[in-house]
Structure formats: structure tokens, C-alpha cells
Design a protein around this motif. Sequence first.
Motif, PDB file in Angstrom:
ATOM      1  N   ALA A  37     106.286  19.156  78.806  1.00 49.63           N
ATOM      2  CA  ALA A  37     105.374  19.614  79.212  1.00 49.63           C
ATOM      3  C   ALA A  37     105.146  20.157  80.777  1.00 49.63           C
ATOM      4  O   ALA A  37     104.389  20.779  81.091  1.00 49.63           O
ATOM      5  CB  ALA A  37     104.223  20.065  78.772  1.00 49.63           C
ATOM      6  N   ARG A  40     106.979  22.247  83.186  1.00 51.20           N
ATOM      7  CA  ARG A  40     106.744  23.822  82.966  1.00 51.20           C
ATOM      8  C   ARG A  40     105.057  23.871  83.456  1.00 51.20           C
ATOM      9  O   ARG A  40     104.828  24.922  84.196  1.00 51.20           O
ATOM     10  CB  ARG A  40     106.882  23.571  81.833  1.00 51.20           C
ATOM     11  N   LEU A  41     104.638  22.790  83.366  1.00 55.91           N
ATOM     12  CA  LEU A  41     103.418  23.196  84.616  1.00 55.91           C
ATOM     13  C   LEU A  41     102.948  22.984  85.349  1.00 55.91           C
ATOM     14  O   LEU A  41     102.502  23.931  86.297  1.00 55.91           O
ATOM     15  CB  LEU A  41     102.159  22.584  83.695  1.00 55.91           C
ATOM     16  N   ARG A  44     104.876  26.520  86.415  1.00 51.24           N
ATOM     17  CA  ARG A  44     104.016  27.429  86.635  1.00 51.24           C
ATOM     18  C   ARG A  44     103.442  27.295  87.802  1.00 51.24           C
ATOM     19  O   ARG A  44     102.588  28.893  88.698  1.00 51.24           O
ATOM     20  CB  ARG A  44     103.167  27.848  84.979  1.00 51.24           C
ATOM     21  N   ALA A 177      99.576  23.172  76.882  1.00 46.23           N
ATOM     22  CA  ALA A 177     100.205  23.287  78.469  1.00 46.23           C
ATOM     23  C   ALA A 177     100.840  24.938  78.493  1.00 46.23           C
ATOM     24  O   ALA A 177     100.358  25.570  79.327  1.00 46.23           O
ATOM     25  CB  ALA A 177     101.646  22.093  79.294  1.00 46.23           C
ATOM     26  N   ASP A 178     102.152  25.123  77.664  1.00 46.94           N
ATOM     27  CA  ASP A 178     102.183  26.210  77.807  1.00 46.94           C
ATOM     28  C   ASP A 178     101.157  27.697  77.911  1.00 46.94           C
ATOM     29  O   ASP A 178     101.664  28.850  77.636  1.00 46.94           O
ATOM     30  CB  ASP A 178     103.743  26.669  77.107  1.00 46.94           C
ATOM     31  N   GLU A 179      99.779  27.543  77.417  1.00 39.64           N
ATOM     32  CA  GLU A 179      99.003  28.747  77.480  1.00 39.64           C
ATOM     33  C   GLU A 179      97.904  28.300  78.755  1.00 39.64           C
ATOM     34  O   GLU A 179      97.355  29.666  78.501  1.00 39.64           O
ATOM     35  CB  GLU A 179      97.742  27.941  76.142  1.00 39.64           C
ATOM     36  N   THR A 181      97.244  28.989  81.991  1.00 40.41           N
ATOM     37  CA  THR A 181      98.032  30.640  82.995  1.00 40.41           C
ATOM     38  C   THR A 181      96.813  29.244  84.487  1.00 40.41           C
ATOM     39  O   THR A 181      96.131  28.987  84.414  1.00 40.41           O
ATOM     40  CB  THR A 181      97.697  31.584  83.035  1.00 40.41           C
TER      41      THR A 181
END
Length: 182
Positions: A37, A40-41, A44, A177-179, A181
Motif C-alpha cells: 500500500a 502504491r501511495l 501516485r 491508501a488506494d482512496e 488522491t
Amino acid sequence: MVDGRDRTALIVIDMINTYGHDDADLLVPSVAKTIPALSRLLERARSAEAPVIYVNDNFGEWRSHHGELLDQALAGPHADLVEPVRPDDKSLFVVKVRHSIFYETPLTYLLAQQDIGHVVLCGQVTEQCVLYSALDAHIRHLRVTIPEDAVAHIHADLADAALRMMRRNMDADIRPADEITF
């Protein structure tokens, strides 16, 4: 937004680590779970050209700089926990010596210079450095987001309590984390 500051920064706490401390055996499994996670964070944030700031303990090495700390961690037995989340050439780096990322560091000044009013705090340890840093961010009138799957803990029960405290007492946005932006 704080005083017109509307940018978001990702702050990575204490992930450059040799894990040579007393609680390492309890912490390492939790860190390993956060790496996907957190990676990925980071990806992004970097893609969005958001500031990525590493704030890290210096392990009492007062002559060391961030490159030496990274080299030391990558040469250690847990390099697999450091390599996926290592700083890139655009990352900023602040050395700390206590639990809070703000305590006697230039971070407040750096955030103001970068027009940052929102911080996303990830890394370790949820019930210690992340908690104290969230409180210090809150009292500085910064918006705080904690990616619950990108923070590692030593004690799960204390980490759960810390996340609840951050949500309730510091108005922190706690989410996966995927939410998040940038």
C-alpha cells in the motif's frame, strides 16, 4: 487549506530503518504488510508531482546524512523493507531525533515554503511517531490524512486506539491508501 496553502504532501515516517531495536521482532511483520500500500501511495504521489518528504530518525548518528542512513538500512538484514519505499531523486528529507516529525525540525518551515496545507502521514509506528506527528500537524492547523493500511505498528491494539484518537481528537481522515488522491 491553511492560510491559502492547498497542496498535499506525502510524509514517509521512519521507513529508512535497520530494525536493530528492541521492538523490531514485533514491528517487522506489520511493516511487511504495509509495503504494498505504501509503495502504491508513493507511486501516485510521485505521478501527481506531489511533494514526498521523508522524515526519519538519525539513530543517534549525528554525523550521518540521509544518504548514509539509506545505505546503512539497505546493507542491513531488512533491506527488502526499505528498497521498495526508498527516496527518489526528487524526495525531500528531514532528520528527526524524537517521536514527532515536527519536534525541533525544519518541517513546519518546509511545509509553508511548499504551500502545503494537507499532509498524508504514512510509515511507522502508528501508536508512536505517527500519532504524535498527527497531533503536531493538527495543532499547526494542517489537514491530516492517515492511510490505515500504510502505517505499521508494534502493538495492534494500541495502533487501533491511536487511529481512533486521530480520527476523533485530531479530525484526521483515516482511509485506505488506494482512496487517497494528490
